[in-house]
Design a protein around this motif. Structure first.
Motif: not given
Ligand code: NAD
Ligand code: ZN
Length: 354
Positions: A149-171
């Motif tokens: 996930t990447t936790v973001l505050t938007g105009p309406e809510k504080k909520l993550g973009i949760n998806s398998d694509y959100t994961l880093y390829d490398q850390i």
């Protein structure tokens, strides 16, 4: 049904491993776009900035995290990258604390998915793979380096973009990068990890997978915050990683739910918000809270008091609504009948003590 979740496929760990970044990126450098490094602006005048392996055609963007990341900030960064070069970058490299790691993830996603970051706040709304991305923490505890996930505050809510694509390829986990973090910040972000462990290990969702990671993470947190070890940064970096792995297959609990209320209404940052909330939650996590107070005393940490004291009735109610909106967290903490156990008045009473 069991969740079939993705994890970060490549990890390099060790003191000085940041020096191998250039080599790691070399394989990903294509003839088109360059690399875009997203660096926390706290490093503006520090040595680390000069160590970023910039090649011709690469860009270095300094980002500010005085406020937790907003969707509008992500949109602006994506527009800036696109305006600078019409080609898609070969990679996005985020270097900083949880906030910067989240910014870099979101930017990489929005470079390949049309529209605003706000359109994707939720679960599995992202349809296309992100640009190749690398996460390099300089502050440990959130688990953002390994979360989906990447936790973001938007105009309406504080909520993550949760998806398998959100994961880093490398850390890149280089404990040397934690040097120079102010003690308060080190403690608050470290406690985020400690609280992840306690909430995971005491939750009703607990299973052997989460337990294996959570117990090890908790043991490392105790070594870091209650004992003296010369390699404490190495330990904290692994505690954060394991804490994140633990909640990936379980959930956090009451403390995180209530801290989201504090954060939404008062703009309190995640780590310190979790500490303020946890300090009032003896009735759920008696042993964990007692140990947390020992850790605070050892490091001479003074939490802000009575942060909700001056709030209006409406604001208190809004905080309760945000906190109780996080159903899975309450279910993990209290079980399926959590709604009976946590009526609005009880949540409000807890918040009014903070
Ligand atoms: P942060 O990234 O907000 O940074 C806190 C402060 O520390 C900033 O001022 C930053 O500039 C500074 N800093 C960072 N590294 C430093 C260093 N090496 N030396 C000196 N100063 C340094 O703090 P955080 O607690 O790591 O992250 C909190 C953020 O992470 C929140 O936005 C929260 O929503 C997010 N978060 C994300 C996840 C996830 O899974 N994606 C999980 C938990 C929290
Ligand atoms: Zn957390």
């Amino acid at each position: 049904m069991y969740r079939n979740f993705a994890i970060v496929p490549r990890i390099i760990f060790g003191r000085g491993s940041f020096n191998q970044l250039d080599e790691i990126l070399a394989a990903r450098r294509t003839s088109d776009g360059g690399m875009v490094f997203i660096l926390d602006d706290v490093f503006q005048d520090r040595e680390l900035r000069g160590r970023v392996p910039l090649h011709e055609g690469d860009r270095l963007l300094l980002v500010n995290v005085d406020d937790e990341p907003k969707t509008s900030y992500i949109d602006a960064l994506v527009a800036e990258i696109k305006a600078g070069d019409s080609r898609v970058p070969a990679g996005i490299i985020g270097i900083g604390g949880g906030a910067t790691l989240d910014i870099a993830k979101a930017v990489a996603l929005l470079l390949t998915n049309p529209g605003s970051a706000a359109d994707y706040q939720g679960w599995d709304l992202i349809k296309r793979p992100a640009v190749y991305k690398v996460g390099i923490p300089t502050l440990s505890g959130t688990g953002a380096e390994i979360s989906r996930t990447t936790v973001l505050t938007g105009p309406e809510k504080k909520l993550g973009i949760n998806s398998d694509y959100t994961l880093y390829d490398q850390i890149v986990l280089d404990p040397e990068l934690l040097a120079g973090v102010p003690t308060d910040q080190w403690f608050y972000t470290g406690m985020d990890c400690y609280i992840h462990d306690v909430e995971s290990l005491q939750g009703t969702y607990l299973n052997e997978f989460s337990k294996a990671y959570g117990e090890k993470s908790l043991e490392l947190c105790r070594q870091v915050f209650l004992e003296e070890h010369p390699d404490r940064d190495d330990k904290l970096m692994m505690a954060s990683y394991f804490g994140g792995m633990s909640i990936a297959y379980s959930q956090v609990g009451a403390c995180h739910a209530l801290s989201y209320g504090l954060s939404f209404v008062l703009g309190i940052h995640h780590g310190i918000g979790c500490c303020i909330a946890f300090n009032q939650l003896d009735e759920f996590y008696a042993e964990g809270v007692a140990e947390f107070r020992q850790m605070m005393a050892k490091h001479d940490i003074r939490l802000p008091q009575q942060v909700t004291a001056g709030l209006s009735d409406d604001q208190m109610e809004q905080m309760v609504t945000v906190a109780l909106g996080l159903a899975p967290l309450w279910e993990n903490c209290l079980g399926k009948n959590w709604r009976e156990l946590m009526p609005r008045e009880r949540a409000r009473r807890l918040l009014s003590r903070m």
